[in-house]
Scaffold this active site. Structure first.
Site, short mmCIF file in Angstrom:
data_model
loop_
_atom_site.label_atom_id
_atom_site.label_comp_id
_atom_site.label_asym_id
_atom_site.label_seq_id
_atom_site.Cartn_x
_atom_site.Cartn_y
_atom_site.Cartn_z
N GLY A 206 0.90 -1.17 -0.01
CA GLY A 206 -0.03 0.17 -0.14
C GLY A 206 0.76 1.19 0.02
O GLY A 206 1.97 1.04 -0.18
N ASN A 207 0.29 2.45 0.37
CA ASN A 207 0.99 3.59 0.40
C ASN A 207 0.25 4.47 1.70
O ASN A 207 -0.58 4.11 2.12
CB ASN A 207 1.16 4.14 -0.79
CG ASN A 207 0.02 4.64 -1.60
OD1 ASN A 207 -0.76 5.49 -0.90
ND2 ASN A 207 -0.56 4.08 -2.56
N PHE A 208 0.93 5.76 1.99
CA PHE A 208 0.60 6.32 2.90
C PHE A 208 -0.44 7.46 2.51
O PHE A 208 -1.06 8.31 3.30
CB PHE A 208 1.79 7.36 3.39
CG PHE A 208 2.66 6.73 4.18
CD1 PHE A 208 2.53 5.62 5.05
CD2 PHE A 208 4.27 6.50 3.59
CE1 PHE A 208 3.35 5.08 5.75
CE2 PHE A 208 5.08 5.70 4.11
CZ PHE A 208 4.47 5.05 5.44
#
Ligand code: C5P
Length: 394
Positions: A206-208
């Site tokens: 995923g990412n932030f």
């Protein structure tokens, strides 16, 4: 014009309450239907009789009517209205709105309101400048309310000098613009948040991204009259406006499928999502076991580029807006993406700018158009950045 627009006008106990009569008249002159809700203190400044004569409707002030004891439904008013305008709004009412203190009919109506809310503060300039008032106004902004900034009063020869309610004609023009801006009834697709690419039943790549920028864009477009389809990756955010149709997705492939399905019906798409560029080539049906002595190699394969795919099928009447989050050679990279993805403009944010990072409530952007023009904005709240982007769309 405001033909047929239903407006709840909330009036509070400020000396500027007499201007509510002008407001009523100007709104009605433009074709609006106005229902007045007054706080008890407002009645000390202007009589309900004046206002009911102007609006041709009984003024609501108490929870129960005096003559037959029947109950006034703030919930019904919240559903009836196309817009609520609180003018003048005192520091006390702003404080109650910010904190949900529902001790009068105006605040209960505000808390039940489904339509956009505009607030025109009116108070002594020291009260307006006080951090408590400013803090409460900031809270209202985060709830998505529109603050019609007060003007400099004639007594205000000094620095802060703000507090006098904006003139009724200007307030009415603001509302007129709001309803009649070019976004009215336009269909806008927005992608927001991260995507999660599953490795096994418990793990993902995923990412932030928090989704805050895309959700702010969806709210602003909906408030300006657009019908919004918001395709959101996994985020902890709520949508409030009834004109937002929300579609929750997990992976880039899901987002791609939904975006391709809806885009042909849209007037514009704003692609704000932080889409994972790659996903695991193989999904493990069982949780991967730890093998302490061996490194683990994941094979990744590219995800579809949603922006580029929409850019290929875009028609002459559709607008396509992308985002570029860059860490280096920001302008060169953004311009290259703008061209390669066939976008009409691209919103550039740099991770090197303070306050423009993931999860933050603020952002600092530059907008670059396909025709070469550009504009760089200062650090602002994501809601204000959304307003700037929408103004460019217009
Ligand atoms: O190429 P890059 O990922 O930096 O491009 C960013 C822009 O493209 C953003 O508008 C983003 O939402 C969009 N994008 C997309 N699908 C992808 C990757 C990026 O729509 N797979």
């Amino acid at each position: 014009m405001l033909n047929g627009k239903k407006i709840v006008l909330g009036i509070t106990g400020s000396i500027a309450a007499y201007k509510a009569a002008y407001l009523c008249r100007a709104l009605i002159k433009k074709g609006a239907e106005v229902q007045v809700v007054m706080t008890p203190a407002a009645k000390e400044f202007i009589t309900p009789v004046t206002l009911s004569a102007l609006t041709q409707k009984p003024v609501v002030s108490e929870f129960f009517t005096a003559n037959d004891g029947s109950w006034h439904s703030h919930v019904d008013l919240g559903l009836w209205a196309d817009l609520m305008l609180i003018a003048p709004a005192t520091a006390a009412t702003i404080g109650k709105m910010a904190n949900g203190i529902a001790d009068n009919m105006l605040i209960t109506t505000y808390l039940s309101m489904k339509a956009p809310v505009f607030v025109a503060p009116a108070m002594d300039l020291d009260m307006f400048a006080h951090p408590a008032t400013q803090h409460n106004l900031e809270k209202l902004r985060t709830y998505g309310n529109h603050i019609i900034e007060p003007t400099t009063g004639h007594l205000a020869s000094n620095l802060e000098g703000k507090g006098r309610m904006e003139e009724p004609d200007t307030i009415v023009n603001t509302i007129d613009f709001f309803f009649n801006s070019a976004l009215s009834k336009k269909k806008i697709l927005i992608t927001a948040g991260p995507t999660c690419e599953k490795i096994d039943p418990v793990r993902f790549i995923g990412n932030f991204s928090s989704g805050k920028m895309g959700f702010a864009l969806a709210e602003v477009c909906a408030e300006r009259g657009a019908e919004v389809v918001l395709i959101a990756g996994p985020v902890h955010l709520q949508t409030r406006h009834p004109n937002i149709q929300r579609i929750d997705v997990i992976s880039a492939e899901d987002m791609y499928r939904e975006a391709m399905k809806y885009f042909p019906k849209m007037d514009a798409a704003i692609l704000c999502a932080a889409v994972a560029d790659y996903r695991p080539a193989h999904y493990a049906a069982y949780k991967l076991k730890r093998q302490p002595d061996k490194p683990l190699t994941l094979e990744l394969k590219p995800n579809p580029d949603i922006a580029a795919s929409l850019g290929q099928i875009k028609t002459k009447t559709q607008a396509l807006i992308g985002f570029a989050l860059e860490t280096d050679k920001e302008w060169t990279n953004a311009r290259e993406k703008l061209q390669r993805k066939n976008l009409d403009f691209i919103v550039l944010n740099s991770l090197n700018d303070e306050g423009a990072c993931f999860q933050s409530d603020t952002n600092k952007v530059s907008i670059i158009a396909a025709n070469g023009s550009s504009e760089t904005f200062p650090l602002k709240s994501k809601k204000e950045v959304a307003e700037d982007i929408v103004t460019w769309v217009l």
